[in-house]
Every structure is written in C-alpha cells, then in structure tokens.
Design an enzyme around this catalytic site. Structure first.
Site, PDB file in Angstrom:
ATOM      1  N   ARG A 236       0.854  -1.192   0.000  1.00 44.95           N
ATOM      2  CA  ARG A 236       0.000   0.000   0.000  1.00 44.95           C
ATOM      3  C   ARG A 236       0.889   1.240   0.000  1.00 44.95           C
ATOM      4  O   ARG A 236       1.694   1.416   0.921  1.00 44.95           O
ATOM      5  CB  ARG A 236      -0.888   0.056   1.255  1.00 44.95           C
ATOM      6  CG  ARG A 236      -1.752  -1.166   1.487  1.00 44.95           C
ATOM      7  CD  ARG A 236      -3.157  -0.983   0.939  1.00 44.95           C
ATOM      8  NE  ARG A 236      -3.889  -2.242   0.953  1.00 44.95           N
ATOM      9  CZ  ARG A 236      -4.921  -2.495   1.735  1.00 44.95           C
ATOM     10  NH1 ARG A 236      -5.370  -1.571   2.551  1.00 44.95           N
ATOM     11  NH2 ARG A 236      -5.532  -3.659   1.690  1.00 44.95           N
ATOM     12  N   GLU A 238       0.930   4.058   1.152  1.00 44.14           N
ATOM     13  CA  GLU A 238       0.409   4.999   2.156  1.00 44.14           C
ATOM     14  C   GLU A 238       1.321   6.220   2.153  1.00 44.14           C
ATOM     15  O   GLU A 238       2.539   6.094   2.102  1.00 44.14           O
ATOM     16  CB  GLU A 238       0.418   4.367   3.556  1.00 44.14           C
ATOM     17  CG  GLU A 238      -0.328   3.051   3.682  1.00 44.14           C
ATOM     18  CD  GLU A 238      -1.841   3.217   3.768  1.00 44.14           C
ATOM     19  OE1 GLU A 238      -2.310   4.371   3.795  1.00 44.14           O
ATOM     20  OE2 GLU A 238      -2.539   2.187   3.802  1.00 44.14           O
ATOM     21  N   ARG A 244      -0.340   2.907  12.625  1.00 47.26           N
ATOM     22  CA  ARG A 244      -0.912   1.604  12.258  1.00 47.26           C
ATOM     23  C   ARG A 244      -0.888   1.287  10.765  1.00 47.26           C
ATOM     24  O   ARG A 244      -1.493   0.317  10.338  1.00 47.26           O
ATOM     25  CB  ARG A 244      -2.337   1.516  12.787  1.00 47.26           C
ATOM     26  CG  ARG A 244      -3.210   2.584  12.211  1.00 47.26           C
ATOM     27  CD  ARG A 244      -4.546   2.682  12.862  1.00 47.26           C
ATOM     28  NE  ARG A 244      -5.389   3.423  11.939  1.00 47.26           N
ATOM     29  CZ  ARG A 244      -6.350   2.871  11.215  1.00 47.26           C
ATOM     30  NH1 ARG A 244      -6.631   1.613  11.354  1.00 47.26           N
ATOM     31  NH2 ARG A 244      -7.031   3.601  10.376  1.00 47.26           N
ATOM     32  N   HIS A 245      -0.221   2.095   9.974  1.00 46.23           N
ATOM     33  CA  HIS A 245      -0.114   1.803   8.543  1.00 46.23           C
ATOM     34  C   HIS A 245       1.330   1.534   8.130  1.00 46.23           C
ATOM     35  O   HIS A 245       2.230   2.292   8.473  1.00 46.23           O
ATOM     36  CB  HIS A 245      -0.642   2.982   7.713  1.00 46.23           C
ATOM     37  CG  HIS A 245      -2.131   3.124   7.781  1.00 46.23           C
ATOM     38  ND1 HIS A 245      -2.754   3.947   8.682  1.00 46.23           N
ATOM     39  CD2 HIS A 245      -3.113   2.536   7.054  1.00 46.23           C
ATOM     40  CE1 HIS A 245      -4.067   3.866   8.513  1.00 46.23           C
ATOM     41  NE2 HIS A 245      -4.313   3.012   7.544  1.00 46.23           N
ATOM     42  N   GLU A 400      -9.039  -1.254  14.115  1.00 46.80           N
ATOM     43  CA  GLU A 400      -9.406  -2.279  13.137  1.00 46.80           C
ATOM     44  C   GLU A 400      -8.284  -3.287  12.917  1.00 46.80           C
ATOM     45  O   GLU A 400      -7.139  -2.905  12.711  1.00 46.80           O
ATOM     46  CB  GLU A 400      -9.724  -1.568  11.815  1.00 46.80           C
ATOM     47  CG  GLU A 400     -10.085  -2.501  10.696  1.00 46.80           C
ATOM     48  CD  GLU A 400      -9.957  -1.841   9.330  1.00 46.80           C
ATOM     49  OE1 GLU A 400     -10.327  -0.659   9.201  1.00 46.80           O
ATOM     50  OE2 GLU A 400      -9.485  -2.511   8.407  1.00 46.80           O
ATOM     51  N   SER A 403     -11.102  -6.440   7.808  1.00 47.43           N
ATOM     52  CA  SER A 403     -12.257  -6.013   7.024  1.00 47.43           C
ATOM     53  C   SER A 403     -12.760  -7.233   6.269  1.00 47.43           C
ATOM     54  O   SER A 403     -11.945  -8.033   5.790  1.00 47.43           O
ATOM     55  CB  SER A 403     -11.858  -4.980   5.969  1.00 47.43           C
ATOM     56  OG  SER A 403     -11.737  -3.729   6.548  1.00 47.43           O
ATOM     57  N   ARG A 451      -0.820  -5.937  12.564  1.00 46.67           N
ATOM     58  CA  ARG A 451      -1.818  -5.254  13.403  1.00 46.67           C
ATOM     59  C   ARG A 451      -2.351  -6.162  14.485  1.00 46.67           C
ATOM     60  O   ARG A 451      -2.618  -5.722  15.600  1.00 46.67           O
ATOM     61  CB  ARG A 451      -2.990  -4.763  12.553  1.00 46.67           C
ATOM     62  CG  ARG A 451      -2.752  -3.375  12.109  1.00 46.67           C
ATOM     63  CD  ARG A 451      -4.048  -2.694  11.735  1.00 46.67           C
ATOM     64  NE  ARG A 451      -3.718  -1.693  10.745  1.00 46.67           N
ATOM     65  CZ  ARG A 451      -4.601  -0.997  10.086  1.00 46.67           C
ATOM     66  NH1 ARG A 451      -5.886  -1.189  10.284  1.00 46.67           N
ATOM     67  NH2 ARG A 451      -4.200  -0.116   9.213  1.00 46.67           N
TER      68      ARG A 451
HETATM   69  P1  ATP Z   1      -7.615   0.544   7.390  1.00 47.03           P
HETATM   70  O1  ATP Z   1      -6.825  -0.370   6.566  1.00 47.03           O
HETATM   71  O2  ATP Z   1      -7.349   0.498   8.836  1.00 47.03           O
HETATM   72  O3  ATP Z   1      -9.072   0.565   7.058  1.00 47.03           O
HETATM   73  P2  ATP Z   1      -7.254   2.615   5.643  1.00 47.03           P
HETATM   74  O4  ATP Z   1      -5.955   2.573   4.940  1.00 47.03           O
HETATM   75  O5  ATP Z   1      -8.454   2.067   4.957  1.00 47.03           O
HETATM   76  O6  ATP Z   1      -7.068   1.930   7.050  1.00 47.03           O
HETATM   77  P3  ATP Z   1      -8.739   4.714   6.897  1.00 47.03           P
HETATM   78  O7  ATP Z   1      -8.949   3.988   8.170  1.00 47.03           O
HETATM   79  O8  ATP Z   1      -9.894   4.879   5.964  1.00 47.03           O
HETATM   80  O9  ATP Z   1      -7.492   4.098   6.069  1.00 47.03           O
HETATM   81  O10 ATP Z   1      -8.106   6.131   7.248  1.00 47.03           O
HETATM   82  C1  ATP Z   1      -7.886   7.111   6.225  1.00 47.03           C
HETATM   83  C2  ATP Z   1      -6.515   7.717   6.355  1.00 47.03           C
HETATM   84  O11 ATP Z   1      -6.341   8.352   7.626  1.00 47.03           O
HETATM   85  C3  ATP Z   1      -5.391   6.713   6.295  1.00 47.03           C
HETATM   86  O12 ATP Z   1      -4.967   6.480   4.993  1.00 47.03           O
HETATM   87  C4  ATP Z   1      -4.280   7.352   7.081  1.00 47.03           C
HETATM   88  O13 ATP Z   1      -3.436   8.105   6.257  1.00 47.03           O
HETATM   89  C5  ATP Z   1      -4.992   8.281   8.018  1.00 47.03           C
HETATM   90  N1  ATP Z   1      -4.892   7.774   9.393  1.00 47.03           N
HETATM   91  C6  ATP Z   1      -5.248   6.571   9.800  1.00 47.03           C
HETATM   92  N2  ATP Z   1      -5.051   6.424  11.104  1.00 47.03           N
HETATM   93  C7  ATP Z   1      -4.546   7.571  11.547  1.00 47.03           C
HETATM   94  C8  ATP Z   1      -4.149   8.047  12.825  1.00 47.03           C
HETATM   95  N3  ATP Z   1      -4.256   7.284  13.897  1.00 47.03           N
HETATM   96  N4  ATP Z   1      -3.660   9.288  12.921  1.00 47.03           N
HETATM   97  C9  ATP Z   1      -3.565  10.039  11.855  1.00 47.03           C
HETATM   98  N5  ATP Z   1      -3.952   9.661  10.623  1.00 47.03           N
HETATM   99  C10 ATP Z   1      -4.434   8.449  10.456  1.00 47.03           C
HETATM  100  P1  AMO Z   2      -8.456  -3.551   4.180  1.00 41.65           P
HETATM  101  O1  AMO Z   2      -7.988  -2.541   3.235  1.00 41.65           O
HETATM  102  O2  AMO Z   2      -9.293  -3.063   5.321  1.00 41.65           O
HETATM  103  O3  AMO Z   2      -9.331  -4.678   3.436  1.00 41.65           O
HETATM  104  O4  AMO Z   2      -7.252  -4.378   4.758  1.00 41.65           O
HETATM  105  C1  AMO Z   2      -7.444  -5.540   5.526  1.00 41.65           C
HETATM  106  C2  AMO Z   2      -6.614  -5.490   6.799  1.00 41.65           C
HETATM  107  O5  AMO Z   2      -5.246  -5.285   6.485  1.00 41.65           O
HETATM  108  C3  AMO Z   2      -4.639  -4.473   7.473  1.00 41.65           C
HETATM  109  N1  AMO Z   2      -4.093  -3.275   6.843  1.00 41.65           N
HETATM  110  C4  AMO Z   2      -2.884  -2.765   7.090  1.00 41.65           C
HETATM  111  N2  AMO Z   2      -1.908  -3.145   7.913  1.00 41.65           N
HETATM  112  C5  AMO Z   2      -0.771  -2.440   7.919  1.00 41.65           C
HETATM  113  N3  AMO Z   2      -0.559  -1.363   7.138  1.00 41.65           N
HETATM  114  C6  AMO Z   2      -1.504  -0.940   6.275  1.00 41.65           C
HETATM  115  N4  AMO Z   2      -1.252   0.091   5.487  1.00 41.65           N
HETATM  116  C7  AMO Z   2      -2.734  -1.638   6.230  1.00 41.65           C
HETATM  117  N5  AMO Z   2      -3.867  -1.506   5.511  1.00 41.65           N
HETATM  118  C8  AMO Z   2      -4.667  -2.496   5.894  1.00 41.65           C
HETATM  119  C9  AMO Z   2      -5.701  -4.171   8.500  1.00 41.65           C
HETATM  120  C10 AMO Z   2      -6.956  -4.325   7.722  1.00 41.65           C
HETATM  121  O6  AMO Z   2      -8.023  -4.649   8.563  1.00 41.65           O
HETATM  122  N6  AMO Z   2      -9.610  -6.795   0.466  1.00 41.65           N
HETATM  123  C11 AMO Z   2     -10.010  -6.307   1.777  1.00 41.65           C
HETATM  124  C12 AMO Z   2     -10.231  -7.442   2.736  1.00 41.65           C
HETATM  125  C13 AMO Z   2     -11.412  -8.309   2.399  1.00 41.65           C
HETATM  126  O7  AMO Z   2     -12.516  -7.771   2.293  1.00 41.65           O
HETATM  127  O8  AMO Z   2     -11.229  -9.531   2.241  1.00 41.65           O
HETATM  128  C14 AMO Z   2      -8.947  -5.367   2.313  1.00 41.65           C
HETATM  129  O9  AMO Z   2      -7.841  -5.325   1.843  1.00 41.65           O
HETATM  130  O10 AMO Z   2      -5.561  -5.153   9.527  1.00 41.65           O
END
Ligand code: ATP
Ligand code: AMO
Length: 477
Positions: A236, A238, A244-245, A400, A403, A451
């Site tokens: 990703r 990011e 957490r990313h 989280e 998903s 995570r």
């Molecule tokens: P997840 O995989 O957990 O669903 P995501 O990549 O889908 O995460 P969102 O949860 O939709 O991202 O959050 C949107 C954006 O907000 C993220 O891409 C990240 O850059 C930012 N973000 C996430 N967590 C934090 C945090 N704790 N503090 C600041 N920014 C954050």
């Molecule tokens: P999603 O984008 O929520 O769903 O990702 C699934 C799980 O992957 C972890 N995750 C991450 N961990 C570390 N760094 C990141 N940047 C990051 N982004 C996501 C989280 C998250 O819950 N295809 C769907 C899943 C599905 O529906 O099967 C998906 O990728 O733990």
C-alpha cells in the site's frame, strides 16, 4: 571433549558437571579483580553467566577486553552458583570457562546498545527521578540499527508471537477444510480501488503491486475452490505516517463460498480469533511476559461481541458522542484523532472501547452492516436496504484488525459499482469476466498480521511488529 549445548536447555540437576561448548553473543563483560572476568553469554533470548578465571589471569584479561555483542565460543564445565545469578535467564547454572575464542568481533562502540534498546519507559523515568542518566534510544534510531535492536528479549518474543499467530491461522483454517493458495503480486490494476497503489512498468505494460489478494482470491473461488486462504505480502503506497499503517505488510486472507448469509464469514472469524487468542495466552505465556516487561499492557478478554453498525452509532450517540450515522466511523475517528495530535484516539473511539468493555466485558468485537458508501466496489449491498452492505470490520482495543464482506458475484452490478467509484473497468476486465461463467455467492476477509500482534500485545506502533518495517519514509534496512 566438550559437547555443543544450547543455553536455553540447561537443567540445573542434569547439566551440573557437564563439559559443554556454547556459542553466543557477549552481552556483558566485566573484570572482577585481576584474575577473574564475568561474561554474560546470550543465545536468542536466553542468557547464562560464564566465569573466566584461573591460570595467570590472561584469559580473564582477554575476556574483559571483548567488545559487547562479539560472538564467542566458550568451553567449560557447568556448575551451580552459590546464589541465583541476577540478570540472566539461567539463574541456577553458570559455566566455569576453560577455553575462550572470539569468533567475530563487534565494533567497540556500538551505535546502540542492546541494554538501552531493552529499557522500558518506566526504567528511564525511574532512573531520571533518581538523578541517574539512562540513555533513551528513540524508535527511529532503533529501527535504523534493527539488527541490534532485534536482540532484545521483547523483540525476540514479539516475532515468536507473530509466528504463532500465522501458525494458528493456517492450522485452524486447514482443520476447517480451507486450502492455502498464492495469488500474483504483480497485477494490472488497483485491487482496492484506492489511490494508495505502487505503480511500475511490467515489460512495457502499466502494472501495480497488489494492494490485497482480493481479486484473485475471489477468482480462486470461481475456479472451484470452496474455501481458500493466503498468507502473503500486501503493498500500500500509504503517504502519511501513522502508528498503524505500513507500506508493505503481511496479509492473512480468507475467501469462501456462502450458503445463506455473510454471517458465515463472521463465524469463521469468531472461531479463528477466539482459538488464536486462547492459544497465545496458553502457549506464549513466557513471550507475553517478556513483551510486558518492556511494554506493559492489560490482559486480553476472550469473548467476541457482534453488533450492527447502527447499534454502534446509537451507543455512541447515547453516550453523548456526535458521529455521522452514514459516515465512516473509522475515518471520522481518525480525523478527530489527528486534530488532537498527541492523543492517538478520538473521544468517539475511546468512548466506544469503554462502552464495549463496561457493558460487554470485551475488547474484541465485530461491527457489521456498514454503510455501502464507505466500502470498496466489490462489496454486496444488503438486499433489504442497499444503503447498507453485507460487510463488517473487526476491532481489537478500538482499532481495526480485519475487514470483510460478501462480494458482488453479478458481473453487471460489479462493473457498475466499480465505475461509480471512478475505477477504469478495463484494468480489471479479467476479474469482472470471471463472474460470467457461473460464480457461487461468496465472501471473505483480510487481516493484517502486524496489526493483530500490535493490538493483542498493546504495542501502540505497528513498526514494533514488523521485522524490517516499510513505512512512508523507510526503505532501509
Ligand atoms: P484501514 O486499513 O485500517 O481501514 P485505511 O488505509 O483504509 O485503514 P482509513 O482507516 O480509511 O485508512 O483512514 C484514512 C486515512 O487516515 C489513512 O490512509 C491514514 O493516512 C490516516 N490515518 C489513519 N489512522 C490515523 C491516525 N491514527 N492518525 C492520523 N492519521 C491516520
Ligand atoms: P483492508 O484494506 O481493510 O481490506 O485491509 C485488511 C486489513 O489489512 C490491514 N491493513 C494494514 N496493515 C498495515 N498497514 C496498512 N497500510 C494496512 N492496511 C490495511 C488491516 C486491515 O483490517 N480486500 C479487503 C479485505 C477483504 O474484504 O477480504 C482489504 O484489503 O488489519
């Protein structure tokens, strides 16, 4: 002769008197007078005291001059110390050294010391209060010298726990008839539809690093595999640094044919994670203790709670927290979290954790029926109200970890949903077309390995659970 031995396996009763040969790192050395030196030898997370004495003191002087972290061989006899040794994992045995060889010398001034890396925040604060100067090594520096940093007891434990998480994931799924697969990581388009994708050139064709195995794990179910799982890298792009990313993480993915309802997927999540947390508590007690010594955290509560999104919103509203009922609870929470930068969680998130803890006695919950607008294009809308979707997120301690959802298996609806989200359907044509040849209703979920470990162990930063983390700034070591 001296027999090769492992520090971790010394049993005081049977080891005493044995002539052994041990290879390890010189964790600490100190001279005691002119003829004796004490050497603490470390193998993995196990340490033993070695007493170097005798002769004219030449060997003791050599030992005292060894640089910390040098790899050495000692040969000698195991003995029982008069009092338990302090500061080693083997407190009831020591080695009377007869031969000592340095195999690989470490530089005399290490960039970070293992001792300093192993210090808890509490240790540093206590020392400061006592007027002592203890160096605190920041996370960035520790990650920069990860090879040294990984040698701490907490880090040795974290990656053993991580290995167990992966192992239980495989074992439980295998026992339920799932088959392990490997999907391609070089693909023609973005699999999650988001902007966070690494683009590259594939012999002249535009390509991406897979943001998830999403498309191909679904295609495997279309290919006749009823239940599949995968453990593999997920990429990703990011752009913002969060706790957490990561830009590369290990994905634990599941996809399965459904009979009636996406709750069948939640049932698998439930069984899998209750078994996993149970296994960790039972079989990784030593590791969890070592992690806790450096990073204190509360013990885990072992029940799962299932709620619908609407109920979650209602609980928050009743508690006086303002949230948008059709917005993304996760994103809203994050935005609030960002506004007060020193606070990792927003009021909504903290309230949510407390509500579940107080009312249901758990910090592990599945939130279902998310609004469709905040879910990816491949998510199945609810048949009774398409504003909601057959999807869920799973949380540990308010964050989280998973998903999941039922997927759209009708190619026309799938293409329409992709287009509505601005995705160029031609980049995923093979995926959409695979639903034209007979496709069973199906669903699944994705988990981030790092995570799970971060949240189970209460570690607060995902970099701690990635061996060599790739975050928006870090591409080395
Ligand atoms: P997840 O995989 O957990 O669903 P995501 O990549 O889908 O995460 P969102 O949860 O939709 O991202 O959050 C949107 C954006 O907000 C993220 O891409 C990240 O850059 C930012 N973000 C996430 N967590 C934090 C945090 N704790 N503090 C600041 N920014 C954050
Ligand atoms: P999603 O984008 O929520 O769903 O990702 C699934 C799980 O992957 C972890 N995750 C991450 N961990 C570390 N760094 C990141 N940047 C990051 N982004 C996501 C989280 C998250 O819950 N295809 C769907 C899943 C599905 O529906 O099967 C998906 O990728 O733990």
């Amino acid at each position: 002769g001296y027999a090769w031995a492992d520090v971790v396996s010394f049993e005081p009763a049977s080891a005493a008197g044995r002539a052994v040969r041990v290879r390890g790192a010189a964790q600490a050395v100190r001279a005691v007078g002119r003829r004796v030196a004490i050497l603490v030898l470390r193998q993995g997370a196990a340490t033993v005291q070695c007493v170097v004495s005798g002769g004219d003191g030449g060997m003791a002087r050599f030992a005292a001059g060894l640089s910390r972290e040098s790899v050495v061989d000692v040969a000698g006899v195991v003995s029982l110390p008069r009092e338990p040794v302090r500061g080693t994992t083997q407190q009831l045995v020591e080695i009377q050294v007869e031969k000592l060889h340095c195999i690989s010398r470490a530089v005399p001034n290490l960039p970070i010391s293992v001792d300093a890396a192993a210090r808890s925040e509490e240790d540093v604060a206590r020392a400061k209060a006592a007027g002592e100067q203890l160096v605190h090594v920041g996370q960035d520096k520790r990650l920069g010298y990860r090879v040294i940093d990984l040698r701490t007891a907490a880090n040795q434990a974290i990656f053993r726990v991580q290995c167990q998480v992966e192992n239980v994931f495989r074992q439980v799924l295998l026992s339920e008839g799932f088959v392990g697969i490997h999907t391609p990581k070089l693909i023609g388009g973005s699999s999650e539809g988001g902007a966070a994708v690494f683009k590259l050139d594939y012999n002249g064709q535009p390509a991406c690093l897979a943001q998830s195995p999403q498309l191909h794990k679904q295609m495997a179910v279309c290919g006749g595999f009823e239940r599949v799982f995968e453990v593999g890298p997920v990429f990703r792009a990011e752009s913002s640094d969060t706790h957490r990313h990561l830009c590369e993480f290990v994905g634990l993915d599941v996809e399965m044919a459904l009979r009636d309802h996406y709750s069948e997927v939640c049932d698998v999540v439930d069984r899998l994670f209750v078994a996993m947390f149970d296994h960790l508590n039972k079989n990784c007690a030593k590791e969890l203790e070592a992690i806790q010594r450096q990073y204190p955290f509360k013990p885990y509560l072992e029940t799962t709670l299932r709620l619908d999104y609407d109920e979650g919103i209602r609980m928050l509203q009743e508690a006086g927290v303002h949230v948008d009922p059709m917005g993304d609870l996760n994103t809203g929470r994050e935005k609030a979290g960002r506004a007060c930068s020193r606070q990792r969680f927003s009021i909504a998130c903290l309230t949510w954790v407390e509500l579940n803890h107080d009312r249901y006695g758990t910090e592990f919950y599945i939130l279902g029926r998310y609004p469709s607008a905040v879910r990816p294009f491949y998510t199945m809308p609810c048949s009774d109200d398409p504003r909601y979707s057959c999807s869920f997120d799973v949380f540990v301690r308010g964050e989280e970890i998973i998903s999941g959802a039922q997927r759209v298996h009708d190619p026309e609806l799938l293409a329409a949903q992709a287009e509505a989200r601005g995705i160029d359907v031609s980049t995923i044509a093979a995926y959409v077309n695979s639903f034209r040849y007979g496709a069973p209703p199906h669903g699944g979920f994705g988990v981030g390995l790092e995570r799970v470990v971060m949240l189970f162990c209460g570690l607060g930063n995902i970099r701690k659970t990635s061996l060599f983390p790739r975050d928006p700034r870090r591409l080395a070591p």
